[in-house]
Motif scaffolding. Structure first.
Motif, short mmCIF file in Angstrom:
data_model
loop_
_atom_site.label_atom_id
_atom_site.label_comp_id
_atom_site.label_asym_id
_atom_site.label_seq_id
_atom_site.Cartn_x
_atom_site.Cartn_y
_atom_site.Cartn_z
N LYS A 49 0.82 -1.21 0.00
CA LYS A 49 0.00 0.00 0.00
C LYS A 49 0.85 1.27 0.00
CE LYS A 49 -4.22 -1.92 1.98
NZ LYS A 49 -5.23 -1.84 3.06
N ALA A 50 2.09 1.16 0.44
CA ALA A 50 2.98 2.32 0.40
C ALA A 50 3.71 2.44 -0.94
CB ALA A 50 4.00 2.23 1.54
N ALA A 51 3.61 1.43 -1.79
CA ALA A 51 4.33 1.44 -3.06
C ALA A 51 3.56 2.24 -4.10
CB ALA A 51 4.54 0.01 -3.56
N PRO A 52 4.17 3.23 -4.74
CA PRO A 52 3.47 4.00 -5.79
C PRO A 52 3.19 3.18 -7.04
CG PRO A 52 5.78 4.65 -5.66
CD PRO A 52 5.53 3.73 -4.50
N GLU A 53 3.89 2.06 -7.23
CA GLU A 53 3.69 1.24 -8.43
C GLU A 53 2.43 0.37 -8.34
OE1 GLU A 53 8.02 1.97 -7.70
OE2 GLU A 53 6.38 1.05 -6.54
N TRP A 54 1.92 0.15 -7.14
CA TRP A 54 0.74 -0.71 -6.99
C TRP A 54 -0.50 0.01 -7.53
CZ3 TRP A 54 -3.21 -1.08 -2.74
CH2 TRP A 54 -3.98 -2.24 -2.86
N ASP A 55 -1.32 -0.68 -8.34
CA ASP A 55 -2.49 -0.05 -8.94
C ASP A 55 -3.75 -0.21 -8.11
OD1 ASP A 55 -3.05 -2.71 -9.27
OD2 ASP A 55 -3.10 -2.68 -11.46
N GLY A 56 -3.66 -0.81 -6.94
CA GLY A 56 -4.80 -0.91 -6.04
C GLY A 56 -5.76 -2.04 -6.35
N ARG A 57 -5.43 -2.93 -7.29
CA ARG A 57 -6.37 -3.99 -7.65
C ARG A 57 -6.31 -5.19 -6.72
NH1 ARG A 57 -5.63 -6.49 -12.75
NH2 ARG A 57 -3.46 -5.78 -12.81
N PHE A 58 -5.11 -5.71 -6.46
CA PHE A 58 -5.04 -7.01 -5.77
C PHE A 58 -3.65 -7.24 -5.22
CE2 PHE A 58 -3.94 -11.54 -6.13
CZ PHE A 58 -4.88 -12.09 -5.26
N PHE A 59 -3.59 -7.94 -4.07
CA PHE A 59 -2.34 -8.51 -3.56
C PHE A 59 -2.72 -9.60 -2.56
CE2 PHE A 59 -3.22 -5.46 -0.25
CZ PHE A 59 -2.80 -6.09 0.92
#
Length: 360
Positions: free
Chosen positions: A279-289
């Motif tokens: 959640k702190a990573a700017p590369e994550w698109d917010g879809r899934f982990f």
């Protein structure tokens, strides 16, 4: 040369007509150019074609008018046959230039109207690929037709063609074998333009190399490798061989990271650490982990982390960020649960007590 001599010259009236034709063609070119630029203003692709063809049209119209003058001149006029032939050759060459300019201008305008430097560039990349490949193929065909028309104006060329017709079978076989790579790439280019297995800026894996499609020409594809190298690949390779396209339908990717940890590693704190890192990573698109245990051996258990990103480059960076973040967390909070090799002995046999050694 006196005025009377000039007026009595056989070419005088033809020269005057040619001069008038050139001036009229120049005026017509300027008027037509201004009108077409104004009319095509709401259509950027057509306006680009009009502007690109301006130079070629400035030659085509006067040559067309001159050709009409030469054809109307008396047949017994000295050198009129050569003048007609030379003007015809120049007219064919400039007409070919005009058609190629129109195609190139239209393609450039269409590409400029669909920029790829936007978040959702799937449709733009499709249009870029089709436009570039079809435009270049069409320009090559137009150039070949123009050259053939110029050759056919020479009687000697027609005689050579007639003499070669008798041995067309042998020549056809030899020519077909020699031109096989050219025609196979040409056909492959049309297939790529229509079926779209690759597009401009697609991310491909070819022969183990990761890169983006930088350019698609009439015969080859330029793949920009991640370390700035360029891989040149013939077009027919993408028709005859398998390859990976990471952005075929969408630029979004699901990245995976694997860890081997000791059985004593608590999973709940590790999942909480993963959530903080992702959640702190700017590369994550917010879809899934997520984090799950995917395998277990006699020594360690395998943990798989999945996380999503909007593009392949961001997915790579996100995987590295997740890998570094979880390793840092485990080194700080649970160093005793990193992979270890246990060697246990029998106490009553006088062996050493149970000991552990860090595995590689």
């Amino acid at each position: 040369m006196t005025l009377n001599t000039l007026l009595d010259h056989p070419w005088f009236h033809t020269w005057v007509a040619a001069l008038i034709a050139i001036v009229a063609a120049g005026i017509a070119h300027r008027i037509a150019q201004a009108v077409l630029v104004r009319v095509t203003r709401p259509m950027p692709a057509l306006q680009s074609a009009v502007r690109t063809a301006r130079a070629a049209a400035a030659f085509v119209l006067p040559l067309l008018a001159l050709q009409a003058v030469w054809q109307a001149a008396p047949d017994d006029l000295h050198f009129i046959g050569r003048v007609r032939h030379l003007n015809g050759l120049a007219l064919i060459a400039c007409a070919t230039w005009l058609v190629v300019s129109v195609i190139r201008g239209f393609a450039d305008g269409l590409i400029a109207a669909h920029p790829v430097d936007v978040a959702d560039n799937m449709n733009a990349r499709r249009i870029h690929t089709q436009t570039r490949v079809i435009a270049r193929t069409t320009m090559i065909i137009v150039g070949i037709i123009g050259a053939a028309m110029m050759l056919m104006t020479f009687p000697g060329a027609r005689q050579v063609g007639a003499s070669l017709l008798a041995s067309a079978g042998v020549i056809g076989i030899v020519g077909g074998l020699a031109a096989k790579p050219v025609f196979s790439n040409l056909i492959a280019g049309l297939q790529i333009a229509l079926t779209q297995p690759i597009r401009i800026d697609d991310v491909l894996i070819v022969d183990g190399e990761w890169g983006r499609v930088e350019e698609i020409t009439g015969t080859y594809v330029v793949l920009r490798i991640w370390d700035e190298r360029r891989l040149i690949i013939p077009l027919n390779y993408f028709i005859e061989n398998t390859f990976q396209n990471w952005t075929r339908n969408s630029a979004q990717l699901l990245g995976s990271v694997y860890f081997h940890v000791d059985y004593g590693m608590p999973l709940a704190p590790l999942r909480a650490a993963l959530e903080r890192v992702v959640k702190a990573a700017p590369e994550w698109d917010g879809r899934f982990f997520n984090l799950v245990v995917t395998d277990a051996t006699e020594r360690t258990m395998q943990i798989r982390v999945l996380c999503t990103a909007a593009s392949s480059g961001q997915a790579w960076d996100l995987r590295c960020r997740v890998r570094e973040g979880l390793i840092d967390y485990m080194q700080r909070e649970h160093p005793q649960h990193l992979p270890r090799l246990r060697i246990e002995g029998e106490k009553d046999a006088g062996t050493a007590p149970p000991a552990t050694a860090a595995a590689a």
